[in-house]
Design a protein around this motif. Structure first.
Motif, short mmCIF file in Angstrom:
data_model
loop_
_atom_site.label_atom_id
_atom_site.label_comp_id
_atom_site.label_asym_id
_atom_site.label_seq_id
_atom_site.Cartn_x
_atom_site.Cartn_y
_atom_site.Cartn_z
N LEU A 271 15.20 10.06 -14.31
CA LEU A 271 14.37 10.35 -15.46
C LEU A 271 13.39 11.46 -15.14
N PRO A 272 12.85 12.14 -16.17
CA PRO A 272 11.84 13.17 -15.92
C PRO A 272 10.66 12.58 -15.14
N GLN A 273 10.20 13.29 -14.14
CA GLN A 273 9.13 12.78 -13.30
C GLN A 273 7.78 12.91 -14.00
N VAL A 274 7.02 11.84 -13.94
CA VAL A 274 5.69 11.84 -14.53
C VAL A 274 4.73 12.52 -13.57
N GLU A 275 3.95 13.44 -14.09
CA GLU A 275 3.00 14.15 -13.24
C GLU A 275 1.90 13.19 -12.79
N THR A 276 1.66 13.14 -11.51
CA THR A 276 0.64 12.25 -10.97
C THR A 276 -0.71 12.94 -10.93
N ALA A 277 -1.77 12.14 -10.98
CA ALA A 277 -3.13 12.68 -10.93
C ALA A 277 -3.41 13.28 -9.56
N ALA A 278 -4.39 14.16 -9.51
CA ALA A 278 -4.78 14.78 -8.25
C ALA A 278 -5.21 13.71 -7.25
N ARG A 279 -4.80 13.86 -6.02
CA ARG A 279 -5.15 12.88 -4.99
C ARG A 279 -6.60 13.06 -4.55
N ARG A 280 -7.32 11.97 -4.49
CA ARG A 280 -8.71 12.01 -4.03
C ARG A 280 -8.81 11.76 -2.54
N TRP A 281 -7.74 11.22 -1.93
CA TRP A 281 -7.76 10.88 -0.51
C TRP A 281 -6.48 11.37 0.15
N GLU A 282 -6.63 11.87 1.36
CA GLU A 282 -5.49 12.31 2.16
C GLU A 282 -5.67 11.77 3.58
N LYS A 283 -4.69 12.05 4.43
CA LYS A 283 -4.72 11.54 5.81
C LYS A 283 -5.00 10.05 5.82
N ILE A 284 -4.35 9.34 4.92
CA ILE A 284 -4.55 7.90 4.79
C ILE A 284 -3.86 7.21 5.97
N ALA A 285 -4.65 6.61 6.81
CA ALA A 285 -4.11 6.01 8.03
C ALA A 285 -3.36 4.71 7.72
N LYS A 286 -2.38 4.41 8.55
CA LYS A 286 -1.71 3.12 8.44
C LYS A 286 -2.70 2.00 8.77
N ALA A 287 -2.46 0.84 8.18
CA ALA A 287 -3.34 -0.30 8.44
C ALA A 287 -3.35 -0.63 9.93
N ILE A 288 -4.56 -0.88 10.45
CA ILE A 288 -4.73 -1.22 11.86
C ILE A 288 -5.25 -2.65 11.97
N LYS A 289 -4.60 -3.43 12.84
CA LYS A 289 -5.03 -4.81 13.08
C LYS A 289 -5.48 -4.95 14.53
N PRO A 290 -6.29 -5.96 14.83
CA PRO A 290 -6.78 -6.12 16.20
C PRO A 290 -5.67 -6.46 17.18
N SER A 292 -4.29 -7.95 21.07
CA SER A 292 -4.40 -9.25 21.75
C SER A 292 -5.70 -9.37 22.54
N GLU A 293 -6.15 -8.25 23.16
CA GLU A 293 -7.38 -8.31 23.94
C GLU A 293 -8.58 -8.63 23.04
N GLU A 294 -8.65 -7.98 21.89
CA GLU A 294 -9.76 -8.25 20.99
C GLU A 294 -9.70 -9.66 20.44
N LEU A 295 -8.51 -10.13 20.12
CA LEU A 295 -8.38 -11.49 19.59
C LEU A 295 -8.80 -12.53 20.62
N ALA A 296 -8.56 -12.22 21.90
CA ALA A 296 -8.99 -13.14 22.96
C ALA A 296 -10.52 -13.17 23.05
N ARG A 297 -11.16 -12.01 22.84
CA ARG A 297 -12.62 -11.94 22.88
C ARG A 297 -13.26 -12.54 21.64
N ASN A 298 -12.60 -12.31 20.49
CA ASN A 298 -13.23 -12.65 19.23
C ASN A 298 -12.18 -13.18 18.25
N PRO A 299 -11.92 -14.49 18.27
CA PRO A 299 -10.90 -15.07 17.39
C PRO A 299 -11.16 -14.82 15.91
#
Length: 332
Positions: A271-290, A292-299
């Motif tokens: 189908l015809p592509q819908v034009e998306t709005a201008a991006r307000r954010w770039e270089k969006i990092a992947k989600a980061i989780k703690p 094993s070392e941090e979890l051992a220090r701080n459950p």
């Protein structure tokens, strides 16, 4: 980057450890000479680390109990640190007139020191008044528990706590309050445990209900959305926003805020592509989780997730709750 030693805080704080600290510092680096808003100051763990690396910090918090920590940092880093009482949903207004802001960091949710203070009523592990207010104003958790009708209470527990047994819990709460008002945390926790039972090794049965009540009392989802858009208005091109959330409902909002396309329907290539709005954010990092070392220090870090992005030149959007996956309480 090597692991930094955890910042010390005054003894009045109890054990409070900022989560994903090294990862936050890495997301905002380089820090020397930068002006950063710490929108959720708490006991000052992030602020202290940012200051130690040469940043100027404007800290914001609505909880009056954090003032001793703010005063300590003000004395330790004179001219480099300032504190403003208020909510992070107003961070753009509260930071006005202080020059260009380079970054914003938000640590969403209740802090360790709030959980550890029984008289704040956040924890089902300590007996105290059923309060949960971060700013000591407005309705308390006891007000909600003792006044909401069964259906409204069940809907709240389901929407904000993802509690699948919300209706049974609400029925038991309403039955109990007909005998006497529910006024303490352990009293409510016992009612919830009685209503749905407890299996060995599982999380406490009151976990999700307490989360839901805290979110409702403090309008946390509204605060989060308003704070994200306030950061978008405040930051200029190249500015960085880092957000630490603690459960899937918050993380979904943050993810869709940074990249609205993630929450929208996929476009068909036929189908015809819908034009998306201008991006307000770039270089969006992947989600980061703690790790094993941090979890051992701080459950308590186990459910934390860090997301960050960099501001583009596009104009900020008006604040909107649409498309962010905001949990809604039916019947309200």
């Amino acid at each position: 980057m090597g692991k930094r030693s955890m910042p010390e805080v005054p003894q009045t704080s109890g054990p409070h450890v900022p989560v994903l600290l090294d990862e936050v510092i890495a997301a905002l680096s380089p820090l020397a000479g930068k002006r950063i808003v710490d929108g959720t100051f708490g006991a000052g763990g992030y602020s202290r680390a940012l200051l130690a690396d040469g940043a100027e910090v404007i800290a914001i918090d609505r909880d009056p109990s954090v003032l001793p920590f703010a005063e300590a940092l003000d004395q330790e880093f004179p001219g480099q640190f300032s504190f403003v009482a208020g909510t992070f949903s107003e961070l753009d207004d509260l930071s006005a007139g202080r020059g260009k802001i380079d970054s914003v960091v938000l640590d969403i949710g209740v802090s360790s020191m709030q959980l550890d203070e029984a008289d704040r009523g956040f924890s089902f592990m300590r007996d105290g008044p059923l309060d949960m207010r971060m700013g000591a104003i407005g309705q308390s958790a006891a007000d909600l528990v003792n006044t909401l009708e069964t259906e409204a209470l069940a809907n709240l527990l389901y929407a904000f706590g993802e509690e699948r047994k919300s209706r049974r819990i609400a029925q038991f709460i309403v039955a109990a309050r007909e005998v006497a008002p529910i006024v303490t945390t352990l009293e409510l926790a016992r009612i919830i445990e009685k209503s749905i039972g407890r299996k060995p090794g599982d999380a406490h049965p009151a976990t999700r209900s307490f989360q839901a009540l805290r979110i409702a009392v403090n309008a946390e989802f509204d605060q989060l959305v308003e704070g994200l858009f306030a950061a978008e208005r405040l930051l200029e091109e190249g500015g960085t926003l880092a957000v630490i959330s603690f459960h899937s409902l918050e993380d979904r909002i943050v993810k869709r805020f940074f990249d609205p396309a993630k929450g929208g329907p996929a476009q068909s290539r036929h189908l015809p592509q819908v034009e998306t709005a201008a991006r307000r954010w770039e270089k969006i990092a992947k989600a980061i989780k703690p790790g094993s070392e941090e979890l051992a220090r701080n459950p308590r870090a186990r459910s934390s997730i860090l997301r960050s992005g960099t501001r583009t030149v596009a104009d900020a959007r008006p604040t909107s709750f649409e498309g962010l996956g905001m949990p809604m309480v039916r019947g309200t």
